[in-house]
Design a protein around this motif. Structure first.
Motif, PDB file in Angstrom:
ATOM      1  N   HIS A 624       0.833  -1.206   0.000  1.00 17.33           N
ATOM      2  CA  HIS A 624       0.000   0.000   0.000  1.00 17.33           C
ATOM      3  C   HIS A 624       0.868   1.257   0.000  1.00 17.33           C
ATOM      4  O   HIS A 624       0.578   2.231  -0.704  1.00 17.33           O
ATOM      5  CB  HIS A 624      -0.929  -0.003   1.218  1.00 17.33           C
ATOM      6  CG  HIS A 624      -2.331  -0.403   0.888  1.00 17.33           C
ATOM      7  ND1 HIS A 624      -3.259   0.471   0.383  1.00 17.33           N
ATOM      8  CD2 HIS A 624      -2.948  -1.603   0.962  1.00 17.33           C
ATOM      9  CE1 HIS A 624      -4.401  -0.154   0.170  1.00 17.33           C
ATOM     10  NE2 HIS A 624      -4.244  -1.425   0.510  1.00 17.33           N
ATOM     11  N   SER A 627       2.177   1.782  -3.404  1.00 18.57           N
ATOM     12  CA  SER A 627       1.146   2.172  -4.371  1.00 18.57           C
ATOM     13  C   SER A 627       0.848   3.669  -4.317  1.00 18.57           C
ATOM     14  O   SER A 627       0.446   4.260  -5.320  1.00 18.57           O
ATOM     15  CB  SER A 627      -0.136   1.370  -4.128  1.00 18.57           C
ATOM     16  OG  SER A 627      -0.781   1.786  -2.934  1.00 18.57           O
ATOM     17  N   ASN A 628       1.048   4.277  -3.139  1.00 23.45           N
ATOM     18  CA  ASN A 628       0.759   5.710  -2.997  1.00 23.45           C
ATOM     19  C   ASN A 628       1.690   6.584  -3.835  1.00 23.45           C
ATOM     20  O   ASN A 628       1.439   7.775  -4.005  1.00 23.45           O
ATOM     21  CB  ASN A 628       0.852   6.124  -1.524  1.00 23.45           C
ATOM     22  CG  ASN A 628      -0.276   5.539  -0.695  1.00 23.45           C
ATOM     23  OD1 ASN A 628      -1.357   5.291  -1.209  1.00 23.45           O
ATOM     24  ND2 ASN A 628      -0.011   5.310   0.587  1.00 23.45           N
ATOM     25  N   GLU A 634      -1.403   2.527 -12.540  1.00 23.06           N
ATOM     26  CA  GLU A 634      -0.417   1.607 -11.965  1.00 23.06           C
ATOM     27  C   GLU A 634      -0.794   1.247 -10.530  1.00 23.06           C
ATOM     28  O   GLU A 634      -0.663   0.096 -10.102  1.00 23.06           O
ATOM     29  CB  GLU A 634       0.979   2.244 -12.003  1.00 23.06           C
ATOM     30  CG  GLU A 634       1.497   2.476 -13.417  1.00 23.06           C
ATOM     31  CD  GLU A 634       2.744   3.330 -13.414  1.00 23.06           C
ATOM     32  OE1 GLU A 634       3.002   4.010 -12.382  1.00 23.06           O
ATOM     33  OE2 GLU A 634       3.461   3.333 -14.428  1.00 23.06           O
ATOM     34  N   LYS A 635      -1.274   2.250  -9.794  1.00 23.37           N
ATOM     35  CA  LYS A 635      -1.697   2.023  -8.419  1.00 23.37           C
ATOM     36  C   LYS A 635      -2.827   1.008  -8.364  1.00 23.37           C
ATOM     37  O   LYS A 635      -2.819   0.096  -7.527  1.00 23.37           O
ATOM     38  CB  LYS A 635      -2.138   3.344  -7.788  1.00 23.37           C
ATOM     39  CG  LYS A 635      -2.629   3.225  -6.351  1.00 23.37           C
ATOM     40  CD  LYS A 635      -2.971   4.596  -5.781  1.00 23.37           C
ATOM     41  CE  LYS A 635      -3.445   4.472  -4.332  1.00 23.37           C
ATOM     42  NZ  LYS A 635      -3.744   5.786  -3.733  1.00 23.37           N
ATOM     43  N   SER A 636      -3.773   1.139  -9.280  1.00 23.24           N
ATOM     44  CA  SER A 636      -4.921   0.224  -9.294  1.00 23.24           C
ATOM     45  C   SER A 636      -4.486  -1.209  -9.550  1.00 23.24           C
ATOM     46  O   SER A 636      -4.955  -2.137  -8.894  1.00 23.24           O
ATOM     47  CB  SER A 636      -5.926   0.672 -10.372  1.00 23.24           C
ATOM     48  OG  SER A 636      -6.410   1.965 -10.098  1.00 23.24           O
ATOM     49  N   LEU A 638      -1.603  -2.587  -8.916  1.00 20.77           N
ATOM     50  CA  LEU A 638      -0.892  -3.139  -7.759  1.00 20.77           C
ATOM     51  C   LEU A 638      -1.856  -3.462  -6.624  1.00 20.77           C
ATOM     52  O   LEU A 638      -1.737  -4.495  -5.961  1.00 20.77           O
ATOM     53  CB  LEU A 638       0.177  -2.156  -7.280  1.00 20.77           C
ATOM     54  CG  LEU A 638       1.001  -2.600  -6.060  1.00 20.77           C
ATOM     55  CD1 LEU A 638       1.722  -3.913  -6.338  1.00 20.77           C
ATOM     56  CD2 LEU A 638       2.007  -1.525  -5.669  1.00 20.77           C
ATOM     57  N   LEU A 639      -2.834  -2.574  -6.402  1.00 19.36           N
ATOM     58  CA  LEU A 639      -3.777  -2.795  -5.307  1.00 19.36           C
ATOM     59  C   LEU A 639      -4.652  -4.024  -5.555  1.00 19.36           C
ATOM     60  O   LEU A 639      -5.088  -4.676  -4.601  1.00 19.36           O
ATOM     61  CB  LEU A 639      -4.652  -1.556  -5.104  1.00 19.36           C
ATOM     62  CG  LEU A 639      -3.945  -0.341  -4.486  1.00 19.36           C
ATOM     63  CD1 LEU A 639      -4.905   0.825  -4.349  1.00 19.36           C
ATOM     64  CD2 LEU A 639      -3.344  -0.696  -3.123  1.00 19.36           C
ATOM     65  N   CYS A 691       5.683  -5.533  -8.753  1.00 18.60           N
ATOM     66  CA  CYS A 691       6.481  -4.503  -8.066  1.00 18.60           C
ATOM     67  C   CYS A 691       7.813  -4.275  -8.769  1.00 18.60           C
ATOM     68  O   CYS A 691       8.284  -3.140  -8.893  1.00 18.60           O
ATOM     69  CB  CYS A 691       6.726  -4.910  -6.610  1.00 18.60           C
ATOM     70  SG  CYS A 691       5.313  -4.681  -5.538  1.00 18.60           S
TER      71      CYS A 691
END
Length: 751
Positions: A624, A627-628, A634-636, A638-639, A691
């Motif tokens: 998390h 991801s920030n 890209e964040k989506s 990974l989450l 990652c």
């Protein structure tokens, strides 16, 4: 590295990874400022970016200093030093802010104010001062961690002394409950310290000391109960005294490691190994190619004689085969001959006043090195084969079974015979451990071999005293239980030795070596108030065969994860280290499916799986944090992977905590836990791979203010919503890691 630069300024040695890694974002930012172009392309974006960097550093330093001063106020002995370092850091931060305050884009060129563009010397001076003072704050904070370990050890030692003197069972129950909680705290403090140490030798020594404390805790329980039940039994008193003595030595060793000192003021010198001596000898011989006068001939001869003297440990051993003994002696003779030939051509080259090695000398160097390599290989084969044969010979634990039977029957004659055989085994295993140490191939493995040798030497006599107590009191359940505990410790050490043997083989074959199985003391609350030993289950041969197929699948997943982790450039990355920890635990569970490793019973497996799930939840938190720092798409992505962890971890925890009764139900639970672990490893592999790709992209996209370490879960949070030059939020030098390192130092979630 940040550490070497700051160390030169402050005279302070950075001994832990957390301190070193905390400095990296700051070093990156400051280096970027110092290395800016003398005449950069002038744009409003560049101008504003420079100001943001300076402001972010200054604000971060201010928050950092505030935490440092809070720590100082709570630790009187560090107060003066800490306040001074904090003041120095604040001044340097303010200076950097002033130098980076370059004004507005349309400011006239004639402005004579000193800035990062016009006063680079001032920037370098401020940067050095900031790095020096921040390093000092962190190193001083590290002393607080050391103080915590020392205080925790003092509490454990005080309770240990109280336990040794109790005379009633009721009092013992109360004190042991307190002792258990103190040991758990000490275990997690030292576990974090072990993981944080940079020195691999110290890490190995810490691991050995913690292993002793872990195993001795159960021995202390049963030995003390036996002594309370049979207060007039001399063998019971000897047995108990041995456990207390060993625990005190292990506690002392932990303090020696964290404080870099010895209780008697002298540093213990470990014996050298043949492997290390041969490597040094070959290096000196190789050095003659470039420098004919780099070493005296007598020194080389002395070095060889020391090596050959150590080979007598192999040739004098009663357990070395005739074939190996003869081959070692022949290679030793040949090594002397080759060195004499080398010395002869060496003298000729010096007489000819040659500046470098002649052709004859080159040939002699090659032949000498080859001979020494063959000698080392022969010694390795001898030690490994001897150890392998012993482990096979003692796999059935026939002598231990005979001692248990003799004790239960009160058969003193059979007991004497079993005692003699166990003493012989002890000497064989101790000697084999010494031979393995000579050829182990690395200093950490040498320390593990020393630990194995000492363990066999200590536990052997303790088994004998426990068996003597049972033979004198054949109907005593606690005496029988006590003997079982010591026999299990012996069996555990044999399993440890098999793992050690595999690691040494991996070194021989050029592989990295499999990870040591994950060790952890029980969590708080695991100690039973009534002091009853949990009745754990061992799988029988049929069940072991059924579970082996599933175990193989788990092994393949750990191999995939290990291969993925080796691709990462930053091996200190927090996500990577958590993944490696999970892979290590999964590997120990795989060993359980084969009937090997440190997990002996189903209870051991359940406890390991629960810790595995906890580490998965910590990894979820780190993902998390990473991801920030990413773009929305890209964040989506990974989450999506990260959010699969909580449900899987909670399911595994529920499975571990669900009580079962009966053999069939226990086997089903084991099967379910292995399958759920495989599921988590599958998700782990996908998350790691993603990652890795995102990290590579981040490094490519990085700009002036970015840091390859900025997204790490244990690094510093964004300061005052600071931005990178391209306007995106990123972590900058702040206080989170200092808070983690100093203010929040319970470390009860040990890895």
């Amino acid at each position: 590295m940040a550490s070497s630069h700051c160390n030169a300024d402050t005279g302070l040695e950075i001994k832990t990874r957390s301190v070193e890694q905390t400095l990296i974002p700051l070093v990156t930012q400051i280096t970027t400022l110092i290395n800016h172009k003398e005449k950069p392309k002038k744009s409003e974006k560049t101008w504003r970016a420079i100001q943001r960097v300076g402001q972010a550093v200054s604000l971060a330093v201010g928050r950092f200093v505030a935490v440092g001063e809070a720590i100082a106020s709570e630790n009187e002995e560090l107060k003066e030093e800490m306040y001074f370092a904090c003041q120095e850091a604040r001044q340097a931060g303010e200076c950097i802010a002033q130098l980076t305050d370059v004004g507005s884009f349309d400011q006239p060129e004639s402005d004579a104010r000193a800035t990062v563009y016009t006063d680079k010397t001032g920037m370098i001076k401020a940067a050095r001062s900031l790095l020096s003072s921040v390093t000092k704050v962190l190193v001083l904070a590290d002393r607080v961690v050391i103080k915590q370990i020392i205080n925790s050890r003092s509490k454990v030692l005080a309770t240990l002394e109280h336990l040794e003197k109790v005379s009633s069972f009721q009092e013992f129950v109360q004190i042991f409950s307190q002792f258990g909680n103190e040991m758990v705290e000490f275990a997690h403090l030292t576990g974090d310290r072990q993981n944080d140490l940079k020195d691999e030798k110290k890490k190995a020594r810490m691991a050995a000391a913690r292993a002793i404390l872990e195993k001795c805790t159960m021995m202390l329980l049963t030995a003390s109960k036996t002594c309370l039940r049979h207060p007039d039994c001399e063998s019971a008193r000897i047995n108990k005294a041995g456990v207390f003595h060993r625990m005190r030595l292990a506690l002392d060793q932990v303090i020696e490691i964290v404080t870099d000192s010895r209780s008697n003021g002298e540093h213990k010198i470990h014996p050298t190994s043949i492997y290390a001596d041969i490597n040094e000898f070959k290096m000196k011989v190789e050095g003659l190619r470039d420098n004919l006068h780099g070493i005296a001939k007598e020194n080389l001869t002395t070095m060889l004689e020391i090596i050959l003297e150590h080979t007598e440990d192999f040739t004098d051993s009663a357990y070395t085969s005739h074939e190996h003994r003869e081959h070692i002696l022949e290679l030793s003779r040949l090594a002397r001959v080759e060195l004499e030939q080398l010395v002869a051509v060496w003298k000729q080259a010096q007489c000819l006043k040659a500046k470098e090695a002649t052709n004859d000398m080159e040939l002699a160097i090659i032949k000498t090195r080859q001979c020494m390599s063959e000698l080392r290989r022969e010694l390795q084969n001898t030690a490994v084969e001897s150890a392998g044969e012993l482990l096979k010979c003692y796999a059935e634990h026939i002598v231990l079974k005979a001692l248990k039977a003799a004790g239960v029957e009160g058969d003193l004659e059979a007991l004497a015979e079993g005692t003699s055989k166990l003493s012989e085994q002890k000497e064989q295993l101790s000697e084999t451990s010494r031979l393995l140490r000579h050829v182990s191939g690395s200093e950490p493995l040498e320390i593990t071999c020393l630990h194995a040798e000492e363990t066999f030497q200590v536990i052997g006599p303790q088994i004998i005293s426990a068996a003597q107590t049972l033979a004198l009191h054949p109907s005593s359940k606690i005496a029988k239980e006590n003997l079982e505990v010591f026999c299990e410790a012996w069996e555990s050490q044999l399993n440890d030795m098999s793992i050690l043997l595999k690691e040494i083989n991996d070194v021989f074959e050029g592989r990295k070596g499999e990870k040591r199985a994950y060790l952890s003391l029980p969590r708080p609350g695991k100690h039973s108030a009534n002091l009853k030993v949990v009745k754990a289950v061992k799988l029988d041969a049929e069940e072991q065969a059924k579970i082996a197929k599933l175990g193989l699948e788990l092994r393949l997943h750990t191999s995939d994860v290990d291969a993925e982790t080796e691709r990462w450039e930053d091996q200190e990355n927090e996500i990577l280290r958590q993944a490696q920890s999970m892979s290590s635990m999964a590997y120990s569970m795989y060993l359980f499916t084969r009937g090997e490793g440190l997990l002996k019973t189903t209870q051991d497996l359940f406890h390991q799986a629960e810790i595995f799930a906890e580490e998965g939840l910590r990894l979820h938190s780190s993902l998390h944090s990473f991801s920030n720092q990413l773009e929305e798409d890209e964040k989506s992505s990974l989450l999506v992977e990260a959010e699969r962890f909580p449900a899987l971890c909670q399911q595994l925890q529920m499975t571990c905590r669900t009580p079962v009764h009966g053999k069939a139900a226990t086997f089903t639970k084991v099967d379910t836990i292995i399958q759920e672990t495989i599921n988590m490893m599958t998700v782990l592999m996908k998350a790691l791979s993603l990652c890795y790709k995102l990290l590579k992209k981040c490094k490519v996209d990085q700009t002036f203010m970015g840091s390859p370490h900025s997204w790490r879960g244990n690094q510093l949070q964004t300061v005052a919503n600071g931005e990178t030059l391209d306007g995106k939020n990123t972590d900058t030098f702040g206080v989170k890691s200092l808070e983690r390192h100093m203010a929040n130092m319970t470390f009860l979630e040990s890895k």
